[in-house]
Design a protein around this motif. Structure first.
Motif, PDB file in Angstrom:
ATOM      1  N   ASN A 190      34.704  16.842  -1.967  1.00  0.00           N
ATOM      2  CA  ASN A 190      34.617  16.586  -0.797  1.00  0.00           C
ATOM      3  C   ASN A 190      35.253  17.042   0.358  1.00  0.00           C
ATOM      4  OD1 ASN A 190      32.512  15.378   1.105  1.00  0.00           O
ATOM      5  ND2 ASN A 190      33.720  13.507   1.146  1.00  0.00           N
ATOM      6  N   SER A 243      28.101  16.846  -8.057  1.00  0.00           N
ATOM      7  CA  SER A 243      28.525  17.959  -8.300  1.00  0.00           C
ATOM      8  C   SER A 243      30.181  18.128  -8.008  1.00  0.00           C
ATOM      9  CB  SER A 243      27.915  18.981  -7.303  1.00  0.00           C
ATOM     10  OG  SER A 243      28.295  19.018  -6.203  1.00  0.00           O
ATOM     11  N   SER A 257      23.811  28.925  -6.823  1.00  0.00           N
ATOM     12  CA  SER A 257      24.867  28.792  -5.965  1.00  0.00           C
ATOM     13  C   SER A 257      25.689  29.989  -5.903  1.00  0.00           C
ATOM     14  CB  SER A 257      25.883  27.617  -6.452  1.00  0.00           C
ATOM     15  OG  SER A 257      26.077  27.602  -7.910  1.00  0.00           O
ATOM     16  N   ALA A 260      22.812  16.505  -6.719  1.00  0.00           N
ATOM     17  CA  ALA A 260      23.874  17.466  -6.590  1.00  0.00           C
ATOM     18  C   ALA A 260      24.817  17.126  -5.351  1.00  0.00           C
ATOM     19  CB  ALA A 260      23.435  18.834  -6.300  1.00  0.00           C
ATOM     20  N   ASP A 261      24.294  16.201  -4.484  1.00  0.00           N
ATOM     21  CA  ASP A 261      25.189  15.933  -3.149  1.00  0.00           C
ATOM     22  C   ASP A 261      26.287  14.734  -3.665  1.00  0.00           C
ATOM     23  OD1 ASP A 261      24.166  17.897  -1.737  1.00  0.00           O
ATOM     24  OD2 ASP A 261      22.362  16.412  -1.103  1.00  0.00           O
ATOM     25  N   VAL A 262      26.030  14.333  -4.789  1.00  0.00           N
ATOM     26  CA  VAL A 262      26.779  13.231  -5.352  1.00  0.00           C
ATOM     27  C   VAL A 262      27.793  13.376  -6.524  1.00  0.00           C
ATOM     28  CG1 VAL A 262      27.008  10.647  -5.864  1.00  0.00           C
ATOM     29  CG2 VAL A 262      24.816  11.680  -4.731  1.00  0.00           C
ATOM     30  N   ASN A 312      27.373  23.313 -10.472  1.00  0.00           N
ATOM     31  CA  ASN A 312      25.939  23.104 -10.398  1.00  0.00           C
ATOM     32  C   ASN A 312      25.430  21.810 -11.536  1.00  0.00           C
ATOM     33  OD1 ASN A 312      25.951  25.425  -9.083  1.00  0.00           O
ATOM     34  ND2 ASN A 312      23.859  25.300  -8.691  1.00  0.00           N
ATOM     35  N   ASP A 359      18.656  19.174  -8.169  1.00  0.00           N
ATOM     36  CA  ASP A 359      17.638  18.906  -7.225  1.00  0.00           C
ATOM     37  C   ASP A 359      17.035  17.603  -7.423  1.00  0.00           C
ATOM     38  OD1 ASP A 359      17.833  21.286  -5.816  1.00  0.00           O
ATOM     39  OD2 ASP A 359      16.854  22.492  -7.333  1.00  0.00           O
ATOM     40  N   LYS A 404      31.709  20.133  -6.241  1.00  0.00           N
ATOM     41  CA  LYS A 404      31.956  20.120  -4.760  1.00  0.00           C
ATOM     42  C   LYS A 404      31.966  18.789  -4.138  1.00  0.00           C
ATOM     43  CE  LYS A 404      30.217  22.674  -0.741  1.00  0.00           C
ATOM     44  NZ  LYS A 404      28.715  23.167  -0.384  1.00  0.00           N
ATOM     45  N   ALA A 405      30.762  18.021  -4.555  1.00  0.00           N
ATOM     46  CA  ALA A 405      30.594  16.859  -4.085  1.00  0.00           C
ATOM     47  C   ALA A 405      31.661  15.888  -4.515  1.00  0.00           C
ATOM     48  CB  ALA A 405      29.477  16.154  -4.299  1.00  0.00           C
ATOM     49  N   VAL A 445      19.270  11.180  -1.465  1.00  0.00           N
ATOM     50  CA  VAL A 445      20.270  12.036  -1.835  1.00  0.00           C
ATOM     51  C   VAL A 445      19.769  13.098  -2.973  1.00  0.00           C
ATOM     52  CG1 VAL A 445      22.157  11.129  -0.591  1.00  0.00           C
ATOM     53  CG2 VAL A 445      21.740  10.684  -2.732  1.00  0.00           C
ATOM     54  N   LYS A 446      20.355  13.932  -3.085  1.00  0.00           N
ATOM     55  CA  LYS A 446      20.095  15.045  -4.123  1.00  0.00           C
ATOM     56  C   LYS A 446      21.447  14.608  -5.042  1.00  0.00           C
ATOM     57  CE  LYS A 446      17.179  18.546  -2.459  1.00  0.00           C
ATOM     58  NZ  LYS A 446      16.094  19.213  -3.192  1.00  0.00           N
TER      59      LYS A 446
END
Lengths: 412, 412
Positions: free
Chosen positions: A270, A264, A168, A260-262, A222, A246, A266-267, A257-258
Motif C-alpha cells: 500500500n 494482493s 497485471s 485484489a484491493d485488500v 495477483n 476480481d 500491492k494492497a 472492494v475487490k
DNA sequence: CCAATTAATTCGCATCGCTGATTAAAGCGG
DNA sequence: CCGCTTTAATCAGCGATGCGAATTAATTGG
C-alpha cells in the motif's frame, strides 16, 4: 461430437497406461493391469506399442514384486528422452524457466530477476525467447529437441488462442502473447494462466498427486484460481482461465472492494515503498513479502494490520470457494504466504467464521511453499499434459452453441 | 478407473443416439448419423436395439427430408411409455409433483400449498409419499410402472447417499431423506438439490437446451447454485451440491454478511409479516414475493430498499460467479424474480459495476420465469437422466483418494 | 536338475464401427 | 403404367480392439 470407435478406445486405454506409468514410476505390467482394470493381454499390447514408440523403457533393475518366487516382473518407466519441453513463468518481478524431460524432471533451470510488468509485449516476448534459448542451451540440448513451450502468467488467459485478456503484466488487454512467442521460437507454444500451470504442477509433482479434484488459490501480486475437476483443468467459456482477485467483497456495490484491493501484495504494501528505499529494493528483487514479514516482526503495525486484513479477506474468499465448488482439497500457494502467521492466523480464523457448519469437514486446506521452480515446472507439466494427450478433449472448455436458439425468457 | 472395452464404446454411442433422439424429437437415422458422426450402419444397429428394447419407436408420419425424392426417411422418437418417473420439489411453502413419461412430458401434476419447513422428517416423508402416490394415480398408472422418484429440495445435498446435510426445510443437519422415502415408496429414490434439479430442467426443457455449459442461480427462500459443465452437473466432494446463499459478502469477517442474509426472501421481508397479516397470508400461500411487489408498487419504501439491496448483492454475487466459473451463460430462476425491476434494476447495475472489463462479454445472463412445474420437471429430468445412463460416470463427483499420502506442506 | 510359481505373450473368439454392395421405397418422365 | 433415378436402410466382409485360455519364459525352492 466425439464418436466412440475402436481407435478412441485404444487411445483411452493407452493414455491410462501411460498416465499410470508416469504416476507410479517404475511399474510392472501386471500392476498396471491391476490399477486400471485392464487384462494382461491388453497391457502387454499397449506397453509394447509404447516401447516401440520410444515413450517408455523396460527397466531390469529394482524388481520388487509381491512374492519373490516365479518369473520376475519387468518394470516399465517413462523414457526421459522421449521428449523435452520448456516451462516458463512470467511474474511481475522475475522470469523463471525450466527445461524438463518427458518425466517432468528438471534438466535446467533459470531465474531472471527482472521487473517485467508493464513492459511492452515485444520486450517481454524477447525476454521469454532469450530465457528459453538460454535454458535449453544449459540443458545441453538443441531447440530442435524441444517439443513445446508453455508460458504461464497471472491473469485471464484464453488457453486455445493464447490470448492474454487481462493481466497485471501487460498494460493492455487482449495481448496476443502466443503469437509473439511462436514467431520468435518457431515451435509449439502454449499460453496458460499461472494458476492453471501450478495446478497442473501440484497434480503432477506436489500436494495433489493423489487427488483429481481440488481447488488451488495462488496468492501473489495477483490472486488467481485453478480448479482441477476429475483430473482435468476446469475451463470457462472460450477456454478462459478463472480469476479470484476480481471477486467483489461486500454486499453493497458502492462500498464493495475487490479481493485484489485488500489481499494482493500491492494492497498489503500500500504505497509503503514510496518512502522506504529498502522496501522498494526488496520489491524489485521479488522478495517484497519477506521484507514485509521482517518489518512486521520488527514492529511495523501498519503492515501487520494490512497483512492481517489480507488474511481475513482471503479466509472469506476461500470459504466462498468451498461453498461454491465443494472441493475435497484447497491448496494455497504463492509468495504472499511467506508472511506466515501474520497472514495465516487471520486467514484461518476468518475462514472458520465464514464457512458454514455443514461444509466444515468438506475441504482440507493445505499450504504449499512453492518456489519458482515448481511454478515453471507446472508450466512444463501443462506442455507435457498436451503431449500425453488425454483423448476425451484434453481439457474441455465451456461451450455454447446455437446462441440464437433462445426462446422466451428475457435477456439482460 | 473405467476401462474402455467394446461394451463401453457401444454404451457411449448408444447414449449419444438416445440423447440425440431426445433432444431433436422425431429424427431420422441419417440425421442422427450426421449429428454425432456415426456411420449409417452403426446408427441402424443401435436404433434397432433401442427399438427392440422398447425405448424408441419408428414414426411413419411427418417425413420431412432434404429433397423429396428417394425413399422416405423413417422418423424415430422416444417411446413415451418406455418409462415413467416422478419429480418432486420440496419448497418451504409447497410441495410440487409431476409424473412424466420417458420424454419428460408431464402426465400429471400436483401442487400442495403447504408450509412444510421445519416439520420433522417423518411428516415430510409422509407428505412426499402421499403426493407421489396421488400424482401417480392421477396419471392413470400404477406405482409399479414408476421407475424412480427424484426429490429436490433447497440446501446442501449429498447426491449418492441422499443425505440432506443442510436445508432450510429441516431443522436438523444430516437428514437421511432418501432412506425415509425409499422406505415408504419402495422404489428407486434420488435426492437432489433443487438447484441441480432445475439445472437439469433448463438443460432439457428450458433456456439451456442448446448449451452444455452454464451456471444457474436459484433465488428463492434459499440461494442455490447449479453448475453444468460439459453437459454434466458439477458436483463437489462426496457428490455434494453447491450453495450460493453461504457466500460471504465483505472483506472483514466481523462486519461481513452472508448473501442469504441480504438477498433471500426472508431477508427482503425482514419481519414485515409480524405486523402485517396480509403479508403473512401471502407468505403462507407461497406468493410472498408478488405481495411484496404489490406493496412496493403501492409505495412501501422499506421493501423497495430491501429489494434493491437484495438485487445489488445478487449482482455482485453473480459477477463473482462469472469470475470464478467463466460460464458462457448464467440463468436466473426463482420466485424472488417476481419482484421484477425492483430487484433486477439494482442487480443489473451492480453486476455491471462488479464485473471486470475483460469478462464483460463472457457470460450471457438470462432470466427464466420458472413455475413449480418446471422445478418438478427438472427433478424428473434428474431421474430420467439416470435412466438414460450416460456411461462415463453419470455425473462425476469430486474425489480424493489416499488422503494419507500427503507429503511436506502444512495442513491447517 | 526338476517341479512350482509367477510374468508375459500367443492364439482364437466376440464385439464394435466402418466401407462397399445390396435391397427397399419413394418420385419422375416417357 | 413401367422403368429410371434418388435416397434410405440394411447386409456382408474387414480390420481393430479387448478378453480368456493356453502357452512360453524366467526365476525360486527343494
Amino acid at each position: 461430437m466425439k464418436t466412440a470407435d475402436p481407435e478412441l478406445m485404444r487411445a483411452i486405454n493407452r493414455f491410462h497406461v501411460l498416465d499410470t506409468i508416469r504416476r507410479y514410476g517404475a511399474i510392472s505390467r501386471v500392476e498396471i493391469g491391476d490399477r486400471i482394470q485392464l487384462s494382461p493381454t491388453t497391457v502387454s499390447a499397449i506397453t509394447g506399442s509404447l516401447i516401440e514408440d520410444g515413450l517408455i523403457l523396460p527397466k531390469h533393475e529394482g524388481d520388487l514384486r509381491g512374492g519373490n518366487r516365479g518369473r520376475p516382473r519387468v518394470m516399465l518407466a517413462l523414457n526421459p528422452k522421449a521428449a523435452r519441453v520448456v516451462g516458463a513463468k512470467i511474474a511481475a518481478t522475475r522470469l523463471a524457466f525450466v527445461v524438463t524431460d518427458f518425466q517432468g524432471d528438471v534438466l535446467a533451470e533459470l531465474v531472471l530477476p527482472l521487473r517485467v510488468d508493464r513492459l511492452p509485449l515485444s520486450v517481454i516476448a524477447d525476454l521469454v525467447e532469450d530465457g528459453v534459448r538460454r535454458c535449453v542451451l544449459d540443458a545441453g540440448i538443441a531447440m530442435a529437441d524441444v517439443k513445446s513451450v508453455a508460458v504461464s502468467l497471472p491473469g485471464i488467459i484464453e488457453h486455445g488462442t493464447g490470448l492474454v485478456r487481462a493481466s497485471s503484466i501487460f498494460r493492455d488487454a487482449d495481448v496476443p502473447l502466443k503469437e509473439a512467442v511462436v514467431e520468435r521460437l518457431g515451435i509449439d507454444v502454449i499460453v496458460e494462466s499461472d494458476a492453471n500451470a501450478i495446478t497442473m504442477g501440484e497434480h503432477w509433482f506436489g500436494q495433489a498427486r493423489d487427488c483429481d479434484d481440488f481447488v488451488l488459490v495462488a496468492i501473489e501480486d495477483n490472486l488467481t484460481l485453478g480448479v482441477m475437476h476429475g483430473g482435468q483443468i476446469f475451463r470457462g467459456a472460450r477456454e478462459l482461465s478463472l480469476t479470484l482477485g476480481d471477486m467483489v467483497m461486500g454486499a453493497d456495490p458502492d462500498h464493495a472492494v475487490k479481493l485484489a484491493d485488500v489481499a494482493s501484495e500491492k494492497a498489503i504494501i500500500n504505497g509503503e515503498e514510496i518512502n522506504n528505499p529498502r522496501m522498494r529494493d526488496a520489491i524489485r528483487l521479488g522478495s517484497g513479502m519477506s521484507h514485509v514479514r521482517d518489518m512486521i516482526e520488527a514492529g511495523d503495525n501498519k503492515l501487520r494490520v494490512a497483512a492481517s486484513n489480507a488474511g481475513a479477506a482471503l479466509g472469506i474468499a476461500i470459504a466462498n470457494l468451498v461453498a461454491l465448488f465443494a472441493p475435497p482439497r484447497v491448496i494455497l500457494v504463492g509468495s504472499t504466504l511467506t508472511l506466515g502467521p501474520h497472514l495465516l492466523d487471520a486467514l484461518q480464523s476468518s475462514f472458520a467464521k465464514a464457512i458454514p457448519q455443514s461444509l466444515r469437514e468438506v475441504a482440507q486446506i493445505v499450504i504449499e511453499n512453492a518456489d519458482d521452480r515448481l511454478w515453471a515446472r507446472g508450466a512444463a507439466a501443462v506442455a507435457l499434459g498436451e503431449l500425453y494427450g488425454s483423448p476425451w478433449g484434453t481439457t474441455g472448455p465451456a461451450r455454447t452453441f446455437n446462441a440464437d436458439a433462445l426462446e422466451g425468457g428475457k435477456s439482460l
